[in-house]
Scaffold this active site. Structure first.
Site, PDB file in Angstrom:
ATOM      1  N   PHE A   1       0.824  -1.219   0.000  1.00  0.00           N
ATOM      2  CA  PHE A   1       0.000   0.000   0.000  1.00  0.00           C
ATOM      3  C   PHE A   1       0.857   1.267   0.000  1.00  0.00           C
ATOM      4  O   PHE A   1       0.365   2.336  -0.344  1.00  0.00           O
ATOM      5  CB  PHE A   1      -0.849   0.073   1.286  1.00  0.00           C
TER       6      PHE A   1
ATOM      7  N   LYS B   1      -0.607   9.593  -2.737  1.00  0.00           N
ATOM      8  CA  LYS B   1      -1.840   9.377  -3.525  1.00  0.00           C
ATOM      9  C   LYS B   1      -2.622  10.633  -3.905  1.00  0.00           C
ATOM     10  O   LYS B   1      -3.749  10.510  -4.394  1.00  0.00           O
ATOM     11  CB  LYS B   1      -2.762   8.460  -2.733  1.00  0.00           C
TER      12      LYS B   1
ATOM     13  N   SER C   1      -5.052   1.826  -9.131  1.00  0.00           N
ATOM     14  CA  SER C   1      -6.167   2.771  -9.039  1.00  0.00           C
ATOM     15  C   SER C   1      -6.921   2.856 -10.357  1.00  0.00           C
ATOM     16  O   SER C   1      -6.318   2.722 -11.432  1.00  0.00           O
ATOM     17  CB  SER C   1      -5.587   4.150  -8.703  1.00  0.00           C
TER      18      SER C   1
ATOM     19  N   TYR D   1       0.665  11.205 -10.510  1.00  0.00           N
ATOM     20  CA  TYR D   1       0.281  10.129  -9.582  1.00  0.00           C
ATOM     21  C   TYR D   1      -0.215   8.906 -10.361  1.00  0.00           C
ATOM     22  O   TYR D   1       0.240   7.775 -10.161  1.00  0.00           O
ATOM     23  CB  TYR D   1      -0.803  10.620  -8.608  1.00  0.00           C
TER      24      TYR D   1
ATOM     25  N   LYS E   1       1.300   4.768 -11.007  1.00  0.00           N
ATOM     26  CA  LYS E   1       0.586   3.480 -10.902  1.00  0.00           C
ATOM     27  C   LYS E   1       0.686   2.713 -12.224  1.00  0.00           C
ATOM     28  O   LYS E   1       0.911   1.491 -12.245  1.00  0.00           O
ATOM     29  CB  LYS E   1      -0.893   3.717 -10.550  1.00  0.00           C
TER      30      LYS E   1
ATOM     31  N   PHE F   1     -11.611   1.645  -7.139  1.00  0.00           N
ATOM     32  CA  PHE F   1     -12.407   2.784  -7.600  1.00  0.00           C
ATOM     33  C   PHE F   1     -12.420   3.835  -6.470  1.00  0.00           C
ATOM     34  O   PHE F   1     -11.352   4.304  -6.098  1.00  0.00           O
ATOM     35  CB  PHE F   1     -13.753   2.295  -8.155  1.00  0.00           C
TER      36      PHE F   1
ATOM     37  N   ARG G   1     -19.462   8.456  -9.544  1.00  0.00           N
ATOM     38  CA  ARG G   1     -18.319   7.612  -9.181  1.00  0.00           C
ATOM     39  C   ARG G   1     -18.826   6.307  -8.572  1.00  0.00           C
ATOM     40  O   ARG G   1     -19.928   6.239  -8.032  1.00  0.00           O
ATOM     41  CB  ARG G   1     -17.423   8.300  -8.127  1.00  0.00           C
TER      42      ARG G   1
ATOM     43  N   ASP H   1     -11.296  16.209 -14.043  1.00  0.00           N
ATOM     44  CA  ASP H   1     -12.384  15.289 -13.665  1.00  0.00           C
ATOM     45  C   ASP H   1     -13.097  14.749 -14.900  1.00  0.00           C
ATOM     46  O   ASP H   1     -13.220  15.434 -15.913  1.00  0.00           O
ATOM     47  CB  ASP H   1     -13.427  16.012 -12.798  1.00  0.00           C
TER      48      ASP H   1
HETATM   49  P1  NAD Z   1      -2.700   6.460   2.949  1.00  0.00           P
HETATM   50  O1  NAD Z   1      -1.873   7.662   2.649  1.00  0.00           O
HETATM   51  O2  NAD Z   1      -3.710   6.551   4.019  1.00  0.00           O
HETATM   52  O3  NAD Z   1      -1.742   5.204   3.255  1.00  0.00           O
HETATM   53  C1  NAD Z   1      -0.472   5.050   2.667  1.00  0.00           C
HETATM   54  C2  NAD Z   1       0.498   4.671   3.788  1.00  0.00           C
HETATM   55  O4  NAD Z   1       1.793   4.487   3.228  1.00  0.00           O
HETATM   56  C3  NAD Z   1       0.626   5.767   4.851  1.00  0.00           C
HETATM   57  O5  NAD Z   1       0.515   5.177   6.126  1.00  0.00           O
HETATM   58  C4  NAD Z   1       2.016   6.334   4.618  1.00  0.00           C
HETATM   59  O6  NAD Z   1       2.607   6.804   5.821  1.00  0.00           O
HETATM   60  C5  NAD Z   1       2.745   5.127   4.056  1.00  0.00           C
HETATM   61  N1  NAD Z   1       3.900   5.451   3.192  1.00  0.00           N
HETATM   62  C6  NAD Z   1       3.927   6.272   2.116  1.00  0.00           C
HETATM   63  N2  NAD Z   1       5.139   6.251   1.552  1.00  0.00           N
HETATM   64  C7  NAD Z   1       5.893   5.374   2.273  1.00  0.00           C
HETATM   65  C8  NAD Z   1       7.235   4.904   2.171  1.00  0.00           C
HETATM   66  N3  NAD Z   1       8.062   5.335   1.198  1.00  0.00           N
HETATM   67  N4  NAD Z   1       7.667   4.013   3.089  1.00  0.00           N
HETATM   68  C9  NAD Z   1       6.858   3.570   4.078  1.00  0.00           C
HETATM   69  N5  NAD Z   1       5.577   3.967   4.221  1.00  0.00           N
HETATM   70  C10 NAD Z   1       5.102   4.860   3.312  1.00  0.00           C
HETATM   71  O7  NAD Z   1      -3.384   6.010   1.563  1.00  0.00           O
HETATM   72  P2  NAD Z   1      -4.516   4.929   1.309  1.00  0.00           P
HETATM   73  O8  NAD Z   1      -5.756   5.642   0.921  1.00  0.00           O
HETATM   74  O9  NAD Z   1      -4.556   3.944   2.394  1.00  0.00           O
HETATM   75  O10 NAD Z   1      -3.933   4.269  -0.009  1.00  0.00           O
HETATM   76  C11 NAD Z   1      -3.152   3.089   0.026  1.00  0.00           C
HETATM   77  C12 NAD Z   1      -2.713   2.762  -1.387  1.00  0.00           C
HETATM   78  O11 NAD Z   1      -3.865   2.638  -2.218  1.00  0.00           O
HETATM   79  C13 NAD Z   1      -1.832   3.834  -2.028  1.00  0.00           C
HETATM   80  O12 NAD Z   1      -0.847   3.184  -2.788  1.00  0.00           O
HETATM   81  C14 NAD Z   1      -2.798   4.584  -2.932  1.00  0.00           C
HETATM   82  O13 NAD Z   1      -2.155   5.153  -4.041  1.00  0.00           O
HETATM   83  C15 NAD Z   1      -3.741   3.473  -3.349  1.00  0.00           C
HETATM   84  N6  NAD Z   1      -5.088   3.955  -3.725  1.00  0.00           N
HETATM   85  C16 NAD Z   1      -5.808   4.722  -2.852  1.00  0.00           C
HETATM   86  C17 NAD Z   1      -7.067   5.195  -3.224  1.00  0.00           C
HETATM   87  C18 NAD Z   1      -7.873   6.082  -2.314  1.00  0.00           C
HETATM   88  O14 NAD Z   1      -8.752   6.795  -2.813  1.00  0.00           O
HETATM   89  N7  NAD Z   1      -7.650   6.071  -1.020  1.00  0.00           N
HETATM   90  C19 NAD Z   1      -7.593   4.864  -4.485  1.00  0.00           C
HETATM   91  C20 NAD Z   1      -6.829   4.070  -5.334  1.00  0.00           C
HETATM   92  C21 NAD Z   1      -5.571   3.619  -4.953  1.00  0.00           C
HETATM   93  C1  WQD Z   2     -15.505  12.320  -6.489  1.00  0.00           C
HETATM   94  C2  WQD Z   2     -16.568  13.204  -7.140  1.00  0.00           C
HETATM   95  C3  WQD Z   2     -15.704  15.299  -7.919  1.00  0.00           C
HETATM   96  C4  WQD Z   2     -14.740  16.895  -3.957  1.00  0.00           C
HETATM   97  C5  WQD Z   2      -9.789  10.418  -6.615  1.00  0.00           C
HETATM   98  C6  WQD Z   2      -8.463  10.252  -7.310  1.00  0.00           C
HETATM   99  C7  WQD Z   2      -8.291   8.829  -7.752  1.00  0.00           C
HETATM  100  C8  WQD Z   2      -8.490   7.843  -6.598  1.00  0.00           C
HETATM  101  C9  WQD Z   2      -9.767   8.111  -5.873  1.00  0.00           C
HETATM  102  C10 WQD Z   2      -6.341   7.316  -5.668  1.00  0.00           C
HETATM  103  C11 WQD Z   2     -16.078  13.907  -8.409  1.00  0.00           C
HETATM  104  C12 WQD Z   2     -16.712  15.520  -6.811  1.00  0.00           C
HETATM  105  C13 WQD Z   2     -15.164  16.087  -4.990  1.00  0.00           C
HETATM  106  C14 WQD Z   2     -15.465  18.077  -3.677  1.00  0.00           C
HETATM  107  C15 WQD Z   2     -16.972  17.554  -5.474  1.00  0.00           C
HETATM  108  N1  WQD Z   2      -7.436   7.954  -5.631  1.00  0.00           N
HETATM  109  N2  WQD Z   2     -16.261  16.418  -5.735  1.00  0.00           N
HETATM  110  N3  WQD Z   2     -16.563  18.361  -4.438  1.00  0.00           N
HETATM  111  O1  WQD Z   2     -11.568  12.419  -8.270  1.00  0.00           O
HETATM  112  O2  WQD Z   2     -13.091  10.396  -8.500  1.00  0.00           O
HETATM  113  O3  WQD Z   2     -10.842  10.131  -7.516  1.00  0.00           O
HETATM  114  O4  WQD Z   2      -9.849   9.499  -5.510  1.00  0.00           O
HETATM  115  O5  WQD Z   2      -5.961   6.539  -6.522  1.00  0.00           O
HETATM  116  O6  WQD Z   2      -6.999   8.741  -8.266  1.00  0.00           O
HETATM  117  O7  WQD Z   2      -8.435  11.121  -8.432  1.00  0.00           O
HETATM  118  O8  WQD Z   2     -12.569  11.291  -6.211  1.00  0.00           O
HETATM  119  O9  WQD Z   2     -13.599  12.029  -4.123  1.00  0.00           O
HETATM  120  O10 WQD Z   2     -12.077  13.626  -5.357  1.00  0.00           O
HETATM  121  O11 WQD Z   2     -14.309  13.091  -6.309  1.00  0.00           O
HETATM  122  O12 WQD Z   2     -17.974  17.882  -6.132  1.00  0.00           O
HETATM  123  O13 WQD Z   2     -15.114  18.869  -2.779  1.00  0.00           O
HETATM  124  O14 WQD Z   2     -16.907  14.251  -6.222  1.00  0.00           O
HETATM  125  O15 WQD Z   2     -15.813  16.307  -8.897  1.00  0.00           O
HETATM  126  O16 WQD Z   2     -17.175  13.978  -9.285  1.00  0.00           O
HETATM  127  P1  WQD Z   2     -12.052  11.132  -7.732  1.00  0.00           P
HETATM  128  P2  WQD Z   2     -13.091  12.533  -5.407  1.00  0.00           P
END
Ligand code: NAD
Ligand code: WQD
Length: 349
Positions: free
Chosen positions: A80, A84, A124, A148, A152, A177, A230, A294
């Protein structure tokens, strides 16, 4: 079975650690707290009543990581750790390439050296870009539109090359998602620093009175109510998806990519209505311009994960809203991680 969880103190990591422990796995967590807090791991222990080993380290640090592999018998890793935030990646692309790419290369090299060839990787839906075909299947064209997203996409390519180089590798790439919600206990949840970028944490902070109103980015999208759609997925369903993906790679080799979503889309207005209904709160909002980058609709084709992993996301948006609110209401300041973030900012300078 012992599973290394990188970034296990983060939002998705903590929820997955809970499900791994409850499924009977041993876990070894590594995190540098770049975006999280040690308190999150205390709460994982509190929820499960189980303990686990933890090492504070940066995954880019090969020798520190090697020491973890030398001291522990590890069967597989869930990766993870990474940064992000899309907007931040546009402002600081080198930082994102450094953090996300180098950490993954280091992890894979150390895994190879210690003969550990089972990996689940957090990708992602952002890798799909704006192809327009919805729902998107794993075979839809990719084309990330931010640094970003490109980290990925590049890591996915590297993992494909790695899997092709040695048939022992079993790799699951999971394209999430829109993760939302929190654990039922209200003890762990999403803990963004500063003003949230994403809809759900922003919406819940408006409901809590910490932010004045929600700006809805765009009211003229070609969707039934004009706002963006979404595929929101409950973080516990997402965590359970990792358990299924892990089970599969422990038994087989090769690389597979899976969308993890519900297959159902919800608009911003629908999310606000669901949140107000589920929590009895009021969420003031106003319409604003579209947010650059977006797309109108993002929704997963989930058939592959259902057929091959036997996994579906069952929790509905009302449950995501209720659980987000319980976490927000019980932890108005999150885990209080200002000190760690200050240190990280210093390290970046
Ligand atoms: P998060 O930031 O809450 O968790 C990431 C964790 O990784 C954190 O605890 C951070 O301290 C740790 N970290 C970052 N870089 C590090 C490094 N170099 N060494 C050790 N630890 C490190 O994010 P999350 O929402 O839990 O996301 C987890 C993964 O899922 C990420 O790779 C993110 O890109 C991916 N992802 C997240 C989302 C989302 O919307 N949350 C969507 C799609 C993909
Ligand atoms: C959702 C919807 C906005 C905030 C992001 C990253 C993606 C992934 C998931 C890591 C959209 C609308 C949002 C606000 C709004 N993360 N919105 N007002 O953009 O689909 O995805 O998170 O991998 O990479 O891009 O998620 O929650 O930002 O937006 O109207 O203040 O809500 O326009 O339609 P998004 P989001």
């Amino acid at each position: 079975m012992a599973i290394l969880v990188t970034g296990g103190a983060g939002y998705i990591g903590t929820h997955t650690c809970v499900e791994l422990l409850e499924a009977g796995y041993d876990i070894i967590v590594v995190d540098n707290f770049a975006n999280s807090s040690p308190e999150a791991l205390n709460r994982v222990k509190e929820i499960t009543g189980k303990s686990f080993r933890f090492y504070q380290l940066d995954v880019r640090d090969r020798s520190a990581l090697e020491a973890v592999f030398a001291r522990n018998q590890i069967d597989a890793a869930i990766h993870f750790a990474g940064l992000k935030a899309v907007g931040e990646s546009v402002r600081s692309p080198l930082w994102y390439y450094e953090m996300n790419m180098i950490s993954t290369l280091a992890l894979c090299e150390v895994m190879s050296k210690y003969g550990v060839h089972k990996l689940v990787f957090s990708s992602s839906a952002t890798v799909y870009g704006a192809s327009g075909d919805m729902p998107v299947s794993e075979n839809s064209p990719i084309g990330a539109s931010s640094p970003y997203g490109r980290t990925k996409q590049m890591i996915e390519q590297i993992l494909q090359d790695l899997a092709a180089s040695n048939p022992e590798w079993g790799i699951s790439i999971l394209r999430y998602f829109n993760p939302a919600g929190a654990h039922k206990s209200g003890r762990i949840g999403e803990n963004p620093s500063g003003t949230p970028n994403n809809l759900m944490p922003y919406l819940s902070q408006v409901a809590a009175g910490r932010l004045e109103e929600l700006s809805i980015y765009g009211s003229d999208y070609p969707t039934p109510d004009g706002t963006g759609i979404r595929d929101y997925i409950h973080v516990v369903d997402l965590a359970l998806g990792h358990i299924r993906a892990l089970g599969r790679i422990l038994d087989s080799s090769g690389l597979n990519i899976y969308n993890l979503g519900t297959g159902r889309g919800s608009s911003v207005l629908e999310m606000i209505a669901a949140f107000e209904k589920a929590t009895g709160t009021h969420v003031p909002y106003r319409f604003a311009a579209r947010r650059p980058g977006d797309i109108a609709v993002s929704c997963a084709d989930i058939r592959k994960a259902r057929q091959e992993l036997g996994w579906t996301a069952d929790r509905c948006i009302e449950e995501m809203c209720e659980d987000t609110w319980r976490w927000q209401a019980n932890n108005p300041e999150g885990y209080d991680i200002h000190e760690n973030r200050f240190m990280t900012a210093l390290l970046k300078m």
